[in-house]
Design a protein around this motif. Structure first.
Motif, PDB file in Angstrom:
ATOM      1  N   SER A  86      28.632  46.976  52.557  1.00  0.00           N
ATOM      2  CA  SER A  86      28.042  46.658  52.706  1.00  0.00           C
ATOM      3  C   SER A  86      27.100  45.512  52.159  1.00  0.00           C
ATOM      4  N   PRO A  87      26.640  45.293  51.823  1.00  0.00           N
ATOM      5  CA  PRO A  87      26.284  44.658  50.693  1.00  0.00           C
ATOM      6  C   PRO A  87      24.825  45.267  50.291  1.00  0.00           C
ATOM      7  N   LEU A  88      24.748  44.943  49.442  1.00  0.00           N
ATOM      8  CA  LEU A  88      23.153  45.970  48.780  1.00  0.00           C
ATOM      9  C   LEU A  88      22.541  44.930  47.448  1.00  0.00           C
ATOM     10  N   GLU A  89      21.029  44.809  47.597  1.00  0.00           N
ATOM     11  CA  GLU A  89      20.997  44.860  46.140  1.00  0.00           C
ATOM     12  C   GLU A  89      21.699  42.946  45.793  1.00  0.00           C
ATOM     13  N   GLY A  90      22.323  42.257  45.737  1.00  0.00           N
ATOM     14  CA  GLY A  90      22.459  40.933  45.112  1.00  0.00           C
ATOM     15  C   GLY A  90      23.310  41.619  45.270  1.00  0.00           C
ATOM     16  N   HIS A  91      25.245  43.214  45.650  1.00  0.00           N
ATOM     17  CA  HIS A  91      25.829  43.428  45.140  1.00  0.00           C
ATOM     18  C   HIS A  91      27.008  43.054  46.568  1.00  0.00           C
ATOM     19  N   VAL A  92      28.814  42.216  45.587  1.00  0.00           N
ATOM     20  CA  VAL A  92      29.357  42.648  47.190  1.00  0.00           C
ATOM     21  C   VAL A  92      30.632  43.862  46.330  1.00  0.00           C
ATOM     22  N   ARG A  93      30.716  44.926  46.810  1.00  0.00           N
ATOM     23  CA  ARG A  93      30.454  45.917  46.816  1.00  0.00           C
ATOM     24  C   ARG A  93      32.398  46.654  47.330  1.00  0.00           C
ATOM     25  N   LEU A  94      33.459  46.687  46.986  1.00  0.00           N
ATOM     26  CA  LEU A  94      34.646  46.495  47.306  1.00  0.00           C
ATOM     27  C   LEU A  94      34.948  47.943  47.019  1.00  0.00           C
ATOM     28  N   LEU A  95      35.892  49.288  48.044  1.00  0.00           N
ATOM     29  CA  LEU A  95      36.242  50.368  47.941  1.00  0.00           C
ATOM     30  C   LEU A  95      37.871  49.867  47.156  1.00  0.00           C
ATOM     31  N   PHE A  96      37.769  50.407  46.907  1.00  0.00           N
ATOM     32  CA  PHE A  96      40.027  50.602  46.765  1.00  0.00           C
ATOM     33  C   PHE A  96      40.607  52.075  46.986  1.00  0.00           C
ATOM     34  N   ASN A  97      41.856  52.345  47.300  1.00  0.00           N
ATOM     35  CA  ASN A  97      42.334  53.146  47.651  1.00  0.00           C
ATOM     36  C   ASN A  97      43.510  52.509  46.947  1.00  0.00           C
ATOM     37  N   LEU A  98      43.814  54.024  45.861  1.00  0.00           N
ATOM     38  CA  LEU A  98      45.563  53.091  45.250  1.00  0.00           C
ATOM     39  C   LEU A  98      45.858  54.717  44.858  1.00  0.00           C
ATOM     40  N   GLU A  99      47.454  54.747  43.686  1.00  0.00           N
ATOM     41  CA  GLU A  99      47.657  55.317  42.987  1.00  0.00           C
ATOM     42  C   GLU A  99      46.988  55.689  42.161  1.00  0.00           C
ATOM     43  N   GLU A 100      46.961  56.473  41.091  1.00  0.00           N
ATOM     44  CA  GLU A 100      45.864  56.850  39.953  1.00  0.00           C
ATOM     45  C   GLU A 100      46.908  55.798  38.951  1.00  0.00           C
ATOM     46  N   ALA A 101      48.248  55.834  38.489  1.00  0.00           N
ATOM     47  CA  ALA A 101      48.804  55.239  37.702  1.00  0.00           C
ATOM     48  C   ALA A 101      48.436  53.178  37.917  1.00  0.00           C
ATOM     49  N   GLY A 102      47.640  52.876  38.888  1.00  0.00           N
ATOM     50  CA  GLY A 102      47.432  51.706  39.998  1.00  0.00           C
ATOM     51  C   GLY A 102      46.556  50.777  39.064  1.00  0.00           C
ATOM     52  N   TYR A 103      45.870  51.875  37.964  1.00  0.00           N
ATOM     53  CA  TYR A 103      44.612  51.350  38.114  1.00  0.00           C
ATOM     54  C   TYR A 103      43.904  50.169  36.702  1.00  0.00           C
ATOM     55  N   GLU A 104      45.746  50.596  35.758  1.00  0.00           N
ATOM     56  CA  GLU A 104      45.653  48.899  34.401  1.00  0.00           C
ATOM     57  C   GLU A 104      45.748  48.004  35.647  1.00  0.00           C
ATOM     58  N   ALA A 105      46.395  48.217  36.323  1.00  0.00           N
ATOM     59  CA  ALA A 105      47.055  46.654  36.971  1.00  0.00           C
ATOM     60  C   ALA A 105      46.220  45.903  37.731  1.00  0.00           C
ATOM     61  N   LEU A 106      44.836  46.665  37.971  1.00  0.00           N
ATOM     62  CA  LEU A 106      43.221  46.671  39.516  1.00  0.00           C
ATOM     63  C   LEU A 106      42.687  46.125  38.490  1.00  0.00           C
ATOM     64  N   VAL A 107      42.627  46.857  36.940  1.00  0.00           N
ATOM     65  CA  VAL A 107      41.924  46.205  36.107  1.00  0.00           C
ATOM     66  C   VAL A 107      42.335  44.567  36.296  1.00  0.00           C
ATOM     67  N   ARG A 108      43.465  44.486  35.712  1.00  0.00           N
ATOM     68  CA  ARG A 108      43.966  43.202  35.276  1.00  0.00           C
ATOM     69  C   ARG A 108      43.632  42.700  36.805  1.00  0.00           C
ATOM     70  N   LEU A 109      43.436  42.600  37.780  1.00  0.00           N
ATOM     71  CA  LEU A 109      43.825  41.900  38.902  1.00  0.00           C
ATOM     72  C   LEU A 109      42.029  41.617  38.677  1.00  0.00           C
ATOM     73  N   ALA A 110      40.856  42.339  38.502  1.00  0.00           N
ATOM     74  CA  ALA A 110      39.679  41.642  38.471  1.00  0.00           C
ATOM     75  C   ALA A 110      39.550  40.800  37.651  1.00  0.00           C
ATOM     76  N   ASP A 111      40.691  41.347  36.897  1.00  0.00           N
ATOM     77  CA  ASP A 111      39.743  40.005  35.544  1.00  0.00           C
ATOM     78  C   ASP A 111      40.699  38.665  35.937  1.00  0.00           C
ATOM     79  N   GLN A 112      41.908  38.861  36.971  1.00  0.00           N
ATOM     80  CA  GLN A 112      41.730  37.336  37.500  1.00  0.00           C
ATOM     81  C   GLN A 112      40.764  36.345  38.285  1.00  0.00           C
ATOM     82  N   VAL A 113      40.078  37.827  39.088  1.00  0.00           N
ATOM     83  CA  VAL A 113      39.372  37.277  39.661  1.00  0.00           C
ATOM     84  C   VAL A 113      38.429  36.934  39.452  1.00  0.00           C
TER      85      VAL A 113
END
Length: 513
Positions: A215-242
């Motif tokens: 749920s949104p709160l205080e002007g924030h959009v909040r997303l919870l990701f579920n992943l393999e721990e090894a996929g963290y760096e790839a997620l950060v790169r994806l966040a950079d693209q977005v």
């Protein structure tokens, strides 16, 4: 088959009331869905076109647009939407009038509890043609969204961890916050854009990642990701693209990405203690719009030497004091060892201290004193450290002009005042001070009266009594006689007479007060 939920819009000017309602029930488990929240009728009316709720749960007395006006507008333009009124006992006459506008029911706030609210909502939902097929009597399992909203908000909730494994098949979790700078009511389009962009990138990369919007709160959009721990760096790169695409689309101001965590019970701590602090410190990182919580504290720096600053001000070494403060603020860019609000409060306190010392030494600083709240406001409204530096330099320039104007004439009076402030506890006399500054005593008396609002003895007595007031309040173990001696009076009774004359009460009465 897709589940059809009865969508609820919650409208109340008290955030605690809204949050209490939102977390009162397992909404989706009961067949409902919170479509949004608003703090007044205008915000609610703007949300209606976006969210198309089935039922509006609204307060009556609110600022900007009250509940009565909202109900008239809704029933005029969206007659299919049902309205339930929240009220207190004192507002019952208002409630009575709203029934003429087509209100479905009302609930008294003092009696608001889960069972009665659910009963009223289900009775109202049965009147809505689009929801005739819904079985409002059936018991439903807690939804994942209900559990996550409880967890991220810090509310206790019992849930079946095994049942959630279907939704979250991987061992690691990462929370992402997009700061849109908007009120929650204005976030809907940006939520959809962010969610669709991430889903598209994940699909094209074939990543083993799932995510769910909170749920949104205080002007924030909040997303919870579920992943393999090894996929963290790839997620950060994806966040950079977005983020790069989002800046071009003017969607949000910052993205913050948490560390990997493995227990959903950590969700509230990750949000409040980690990511919110990370977003707070973006004030010192104006060039870092993608913020990643990598567990590092970031660049540290020396603490401000408050004692040295105070000594410099007291000695009227203003160039040194102003330079010290300016250099410290300049050093803050890129640091993460202090919070934004703590820093801004420190800065305003330092500016207040400077003005106080200028006035204490009788510099012509009245205009600066009168404009101080404008300087304080500009500091608190500054969006990043660079803006703060500009505001501070403007203030220090004005303070320097106050000092320069006084020094352009006769600086000796400032040195005399400082000497008195430093030696008030001695048996100080006009003759002794005149000797110290190579004045004739008679000339010093006239000179002092000409350049100061008070005569020599009046000023000396005021300084001594001010010091005595501090000792009376902060040193309960000292007797009145001892305090009299410490501030320069050898005659206890004379001290008492001077104290009563300046303060209006005796030293002992002042201490008791």
């Amino acid at each position: 088959m897709d589940t059809t939920f009865c969508k609820i819009l919650v409208v109340d000017d008290e955030m605690l009331v809204r949050q209490g309602i939102i977390h009162l029930l397992d909404w989706e488990g009961e067949g409902f869905q919170i479509a949004g929240e608003a703090s007044n009728g205008r915000e609610a009316f703007e949300l209606i076109e976006l969210q198309r709720p089935h039922i509006i749960l609204t307060d009556i007395v609110m600022p900007v647009m009250d509940g009565e006006e909202l109900i008239r507008l809704v029933k005029g333009m969206y007659p299919e939407i049902e309205v339930i009124v929240l009220s207190s006992f004192s507002e019952f006459e208002y409630v009575r009038s709203t029934f003429q506008s087509g209100v479905a029911d009302y609930i008294l706030k003092p009696r608001l509890e889960a069972a009665s609210l659910l009963a009223v909502l289900k009775k109202t939902a049965q009147r809505i043609p689009l929801l005739q097929h819904v079985d409002w009597r059936s018991d439903k399992r807690q939804s994942a969204d209900y559990i996550l909203d409880k967890l991220v908000s810090g509310f206790p909730v019992e849930y079946d961890e095994e049942a959630l494994r279907v939704t979250f098949p991987f061992p690691g979790f990462v929370l992402l916050i997009a700061d849109t700078g908007d009120e929650p009511a204005a976030n809907s389009r940006k939520e959809e854009w962010l969610e669709n962009s991430i889903r598209s990138l994940l699909h094209s990369s074939g990543s083993r990642v799932t995510f769910r919007r909170l749920s949104p709160l205080e002007g924030h959009v909040r997303l919870l990701f579920n992943l393999e721990e090894a996929g963290y760096e790839a997620l950060v790169r994806l966040a950079d693209q977005v983020f790069t695409a989002g800046i071009r689309a003017n969607m949000f101001l910052n993205l913050a990405v948490s560390r990997v965590f493995t227990e959903l019970s950590e969700l509230h701590t990750i949000y409040t203690d980690d990511l919110m602090k990370l977003l707070d410190r973006r004030f010192f990182l104006p060039d870092h719009c993608l913020l990643v919580d990598n567990g590092e504290e970031g660049r540290q720096g020396p603490a401000f030497d408050q004692d040295a600053f105070g000594v410099e001000l007291n000695r009227q070494e203003f160039d040194l004091a102003f330079g010290r403060l300016s250099a410290y603020v300049a050093s803050m860019s890129g640091r993460r060892d202090t919070g934004m609000f703590e820093f801004k409060s420190f800065l305003c306190h330092s500016m207040f201290q400077i003005i106080g010392m200028l006035l204490h030494f009788h510099y012509e600083a009245r205009a600066l004193d009168e404009s101080k709240y404008e300087f304080f406001r500009s500091i608190h409204e500054a969006r990043h450290i660079g803006e703060t530096e500009i505001r501070l330099e403007q203030f220090l320039q004005a303070a320097t002009e106050c000092v320069t104007k006084n020094r352009g004439g006769v600086p000796a009076i400032q040195k005399i005042l400082l000497y008195i402030d430093e030696h008030y506890s001695r048996q100080l006399t006009l003759t002794e001070v005149a000797r110290q500054f190579h004045f004739n005593p008679s000339y010093l008396s006239n000179y002092f009266a000409l350049h100061n609002k008070e005569g020599f003895n009046e000023y000396l007595n005021r300084v001594r009594i001010e010091k005595a007031c501090l000792l009376l309040k902060e040193n309960a173990g000292l007797s009145i006689s001892e305090i009299s001696s410490l501030v320069g009076y050898s005659d206890h009774s004379y001290f008492t007479r001077v104290f009563r004359k300046l303060m209006g009460i005796s030293p002992s009465q002042y201490r008791k007060g």
